[in-house]
Design an enzyme around this catalytic site. Structure first.
Site, PDB file in Angstrom:
ATOM      1  CG  HIS A 177      -2.092   0.926   1.145  1.00  0.00           C
ATOM      2  ND1 HIS A 177      -2.510   1.457  -0.150  1.00  0.00           N
ATOM      3  CD2 HIS A 177      -3.192   0.998   2.096  1.00  0.00           C
ATOM      4  CE1 HIS A 177      -3.710   1.855  -0.111  1.00  0.00           C
ATOM      5  NE2 HIS A 177      -4.309   1.849   1.241  1.00  0.00           N
ATOM      6  CG  ASP A 194      -2.680   4.984  -4.073  1.00  0.00           C
ATOM      7  OD1 ASP A 194      -1.977   5.072  -2.886  1.00  0.00           O
ATOM      8  OD2 ASP A 194      -2.782   6.189  -4.872  1.00  0.00           O
TER       9      ASP A 194
END
Length: 603
Positions: free
Chosen positions: A573, A577
């Site tokens: 992450h 995204d």
């Protein structure tokens, strides 16, 4: 004219390599493109071929030494030009200077010096030492998993001598010279550092002298009568007659098959003559010299627990040696053979078959075993991956009913055309590779310290393979250049060679994105752990049929039975995204649900 052998560039980011083994020694004749030495980098282990034909006159970089890309490794000269220089270079480094000075005066005598050179090594180790090679730049030690040869046996140059396991790869170590295995320094399941002596190989004539004193437990030849409590002292002369023949195991196997209707697992109990060859083979295997050949203690213990006669087992290991899986399969076959006669009289009652299918308790219950190196390496990498990344998993549901119908139509023709079965995995792999080309951020690599994002030039797809040694990930390099058939063949080939330990180290490195088929064992989905330095990993669950609400053009929303699958993608992450992950997964979903693979399948 002398030709220089230099360290090649073995990867875009590779700047140096370590010489793990010289396949030729100074004074040896080499041909063009003949393998000259083995080199290990942080990405690949490979052989360096000779750029010219001639004589290896000088080795510049020794084993376990590191050289930069483009630096000189050795010098190859014309025939006879430097052949005499080989002998001084092979001696101890402290004597090289003196012998190099005397070399011009003794050129005529040095061909004779080269022959005693091996004998000069005999006093220190009474033969040529077999050392633990460097199997990777970060590898400092290895564990001996299996000896393929025993003390007293004859070996040839480059013949596999033992199997070694490291935290990166399991491989075979070949014999550096021809001769006889005089001594084993490191036993099975013991660890040795890189450069440590594993064994001593001497001249063929020295073999009979050394193996006899060590295995003097050859009174085990007298131990053969120890099983004499079992009724046959006389058949032993009969055993001596088939022993010289290579087909000694064949009558044992035939006897085993003849005894199966009675008791397939208790071959030692019948007093019939057919069991006579089987009984002596068991002690012979304990010594590792007769019957089924050398068998590891683990395999012998497993065979004893399951009542398997090793003389009737066909080994699938190197040289036909029996492995753990062979014993387990033989035990299952024996159980099935016992259940078959019992099931025939009661054919109308299938109920007894269900208790037979119940899993048996594992022989490992209540025991403690040493942590295998590969399991230790997997644990370390998984722990590092979870702590280095901010990992997140996104799951979507995909309707693969159309693909299921295409598989049913094309599976026979696909098998004939490509030689492999058509599973769902190639469809998932092809859809994932196409989505990686559209969304390269999922295929990228993050260097937080360097402040860079690297977008690879190609899609190198890792395929997680379940093996006895643990989860390994061979790589389909340049997967974006392959069609459905090409991916299916590569997946089948890599999986087979990985399970049989025939995969090379470079085929286990370089993945930019990994696919793991957790559905092959019935799991609906899981949350894969992304291996560094990759940024994402896709897990495919089991394809199951269940009622789903679909929108029919004529009937509207209706409930229908569809083939459904969950796709779970874990990703870093810090780089990817949630919206990027969703776009990637939706692209895979749309490609699979559209099912436009007719051209790929020839329909």
């Amino acid at each position: 004219m002398p030709v220089s052998v230099t360290m090649p560039r073995l990867g875009e980011s590779v700047t140096e390599g370590t010489v793990t083994r010289w396949l030729k020694q100074e004074g040896d004749t080499v041909e063009v493109d003949e393998p000259l030495l083995e080199v290990s980098t942080d990405k690949v282990d490979t052989e360096i071929p000779s750029p010219a034909a001639g004589v290896l006159s000088r080795i510049v970089v020794g084993e376990d030494e590191t050289a930069e890309v483009g630096s000189e490794l050795a010098v190859i000269a014309g025939e006879g030009e430097e052949a005499g220089a080989a002998a001084p270079q092979q001696e101890a480094p402290a004597e090289q200077a003196e012998q190099a000075a005397a070399a011009p005066q003794a050129e005529a005598e040095q061909p004779a010096v080269e022959e005693p050179a091996p004998a000069a090594a005999a006093p220190s180790g009474e033969g040529t030492p077999v050392k633990m090679p460097a199997l990777g730049e970060s590898v400092t030690e290895g564990t001996v998993t299996r000896w393929l040869k025993q003390v007293g046996e004859t070996v040839e140059v480059d013949e596999p001598l033992l199997e070694v396991s490291t935290d990166k790869v399991d491989t075979e170590i070949p014999s550096p010279v021809a001769g006889t295995l005089l001594e084993i320094k490191v036993a099975e399941d013991e660890t040795a550092e890189v450069g440590g002596v594993l064994a001593i190989v001497g001249a063929a004539g020295a073999a009979p002298a050394q193996p006899k004193p060590e295995p003097k437990p050859e009174p085990k030849a007298e131990a053969k009568p120890e099983p004499k409590p079992k009724p046959e002292p006389e058949p032993e002369p009969k055993v001596e007659e088939p022993t010289p023949g290579v087909s000694y195991n064949e009558p044992a196997a035939e006897a085993e098959q003849a005894a199966q209707p009675v008791k397939a697992e208790q071959a030692a109990q019948p007093a019939a003559p057919t069991t006579t060859p089987q009984r002596p083979t068991v002690p012979a295997q304990a010594g590792g010299e007769e019957g089924a050949g050398y068998v590891t203690p683990l395999v012998r213990k497993l065979a004893a627990e399951h009542g398997v006669n090793l003389s009737s087992v066909n080994g699938t290991g190197v040289g036909g040696r029996i492995r753990k899986q062979d014993v387990l399969e033989a035990a299952e076959k024996a159980k099935a053979a016992q259940a078959a006669p019992a099931a025939q009289p009661a054919a109308a009652a299938p109920a007894p078959a269900k208790p037979a299918a119940k899993p048996q308790p594992s022989g490992k219950r209540g025991t403690v075993e040493k942590l295998p190196r590969i399991r230790k390496a997997i644990a370390k990498r998984m722990h590092e991956s979870l702590h280095e990344m901010a990992q997140l998993t996104t799951v979507i549901e995909v309707d693969v009913t159309r693909i299921a119908k295409l598989r049913a139509q094309a599976k026979d023709s696909f098998l004939q055309r490509h030689g492999v079965k058509l599973s769902f995995l190639p469809f998932f792999a092809l859809a994932a590779v196409e989505a990686l080309q559209t969304y390269p951020i999922v295929n990228a690599q993050l260097d937080l310290e360097g402040g860079t994002i690297t977008y690879p030039e190609a899609e190198h797809l890792g395929i997680a393979v379940d093996t006895e040694r643990g989860l390994l990930v061979p790589v389909i390099h340049n997967a974006g250049d392959l069609n459905l058939g090409g991916i299916a063949k590569r997946v089948a080939d890599l999986a087979e060679r990985t399970r049989t330990n025939k995969i090379s180290p470079d085929e286990l490195a370089g993945a930019t994105f990994t696919l793991t088929n957790t559905g092959s064992r019935g799991a609906l989905f899981d949350t894969p752990i992304v291996p560094t330095p990759q940024s994402a990993m896709l897990g495919t669950g089991a394809v199951v049929k269940r009622p789903v609400v679909v929108n029919d053009p004529e009937l509207g929303e209706v409930v229908a039975v569809r083939s459904m699958v969950y796709l779970a993608m874990s990703y870093d992450h810090r780089l990817i995204d949630g919206a990027d992950a969703a776009r990637f997964l939706v692209a895979v979903k749309e490609r699979l649900e559209a099912g436009n693979f007719e051209a790929e399948l020839g329909l």
